[in-house]
Design an enzyme around this catalytic site. Structure first.
Site, PDB file in Angstrom:
ATOM      1  CG  LEU A 298      -2.065   1.018   1.234  1.00 36.53           C
ATOM      2  CD1 LEU A 298      -3.177   0.546   2.174  1.00 36.53           C
ATOM      3  CD2 LEU A 298      -1.613   2.414   1.651  1.00 36.53           C
TER       4      LEU A 298
ATOM      5  CG  HIS B  55       9.133   3.870   8.582  1.00 38.72           C
ATOM      6  ND1 HIS B  55       8.559   5.095   8.344  1.00 38.72           N
ATOM      7  CD2 HIS B  55      10.431   3.971   8.174  1.00 38.72           C
ATOM      8  CE1 HIS B  55       9.459   5.890   7.805  1.00 38.72           C
ATOM      9  NE2 HIS B  55      10.607   5.245   7.703  1.00 38.72           N
TER      10      HIS B  55
END
Length: 342
Positions: free
Chosen positions: A127, A231
């Site tokens: 994505l 992240h």
């Protein structure tokens, strides 16, 4: 509606390549390499063309398209069954407890165990939303459209679904986890290994990765601190996964230590709550207050489309607004699948 999700085509290569260059590394499913992207598009085309319901090593690539301009502004992927061509490796965090009578102490050691537990599961991944489009719920549209596709082609997907979140990458593009664990055995940087994996698959891991457990206490503090952490740019994605019913069950990515989330496919919220309805009418008057803003999909395989739309339920089916109908290519009498927009 200004945007829709559709199946990717060979004509989307340049747009995918341009987006891949913006990912910043560590994004294995969208490598900035034309040859690798062409291979993905070819595999996706084969998956969309195959019209039987047998589970297989399929990859489906989708793009987010601006309906008005035709520009591609995002992408996502669905893997029907991982680990069919190469082993699908993860680390699973376990523990070993030992007791010393002489010292009168009990020691608990956390351990990384190399695992192929998740082989055979389906995967949602790849994505990416263009930085200029990160508003208006488009990230949610991309993410949740995958679950409607799975629901409408359920026999082709596994009973378990996973999602790998990118781990922590430093400002230089390196991975503290890779440097602390696998990098010691491969003689290559994180960026080199990540690029190689994106282009050629992870068989080299099977060849070189040590099979013995790794004691977390023996790693550097920096490496330990990022295990199971997404992240910073992936925190919103993690929350979306949790809203869908995904959970972290101590699986982490072998490259960057990012969390791998899992869910029972039929218990994914968008799969579970979506309903199918016939389109009774296309109503230009539908707007806020007269209908519900919902995520709507229609079409099978390469004809799949998804977009936001206004939906109003009735005894004979549902009414939808003209913009949504045009984006999906549906007319009165066609069937749509829809779920509440959160």
């Amino acid at each position: 509606m200004t945007h829709r999700i559709r199946a990717a085509t060979p004509g989307d290569l340049q747009a995918l390549y341009e987006m891949a260059k913006l990912t910043g590394g560590g994004f294995t499913n969208l490598p900035p390499d034309r040859k690798a992207l062409i291979t993905k598009l070819e595999k996706s085309a084969a998956a969309f063309t195959r019209d039987d319901d047998e589970p297989a090593d399929d990859l489906f690539v989708f793009v987010l398209e601006n309906v008005a301009t035709g520009e591609v502004r995002g992408t996502c992927q669905v893997f029907a069954m991982v680990g069919q061509k190469w082993p699908f490796y993860s680390y699973r965090i376990g523990a070993l407890t030992q007791h010393s009578e002489e010292l009168g102490r009990t020691f608990r050691a956390d351990i990384l165990n190399l695992s192929t537990d998740l082989e055979g599961a389906s995967e949602v991944g790849g994505l990416f939303l263009h930085p200029g489009e990160r508003a208006g719920g488009l990230g949610m549209l991309i993410a949740r459209s995958r679950y409607l596709f799975i629901r409408n082609h359920r026999a082709r997907f596994a009973d378990r679904t996973l999602a790998e979140l990118r781990g922590v990458i430093d400002e230089a593009g390196g991975s503290p986890f890779w440097d602390g664990v696998a990098g010691r055995f491969f003689g290559m940087s994180f960026q080199e290994a990540d690029e190689f994996n994106a282009k050629y698959g992870n068989q080299f891991i099977a060849d070189l990765m040590p099979k013995h457990p790794v004691y977390i206490a023996m790693l550097s503090e920096h490496a330990r601190s990022v295990i199971g952490k997404p992240h910073p740019s992936g925190r919103a994605a993690m929350r979306m996964l949790e809203d869908e019913g995904f959970a972290w069950e101590n699986y982490v990515d072998i490259f960057d230590g990012g969390p791998t989330m899992t869910a029972r496919t039929d218990q994914i919220r968008s799969v579970r709550e979506a309903v199918e309805s016939p389109v009774a009418r296309i109503d230009p008057s539908l707007c806020e207050g007269q209908g519900d803003k919902r995520l709507v999909s229609a079409g099978r395989l390469a004809g799949f489309r998804a977009a936001y739309g206004w939906v109003q339920s009735g005894e004979d089916g549902v009414a939808i607004d003209p913009a949504c109908a045009a984006a999906l290519g549906v007319a009165e009498g066609d069937s749509i699948t829809h779920v509440a927009r959160w």
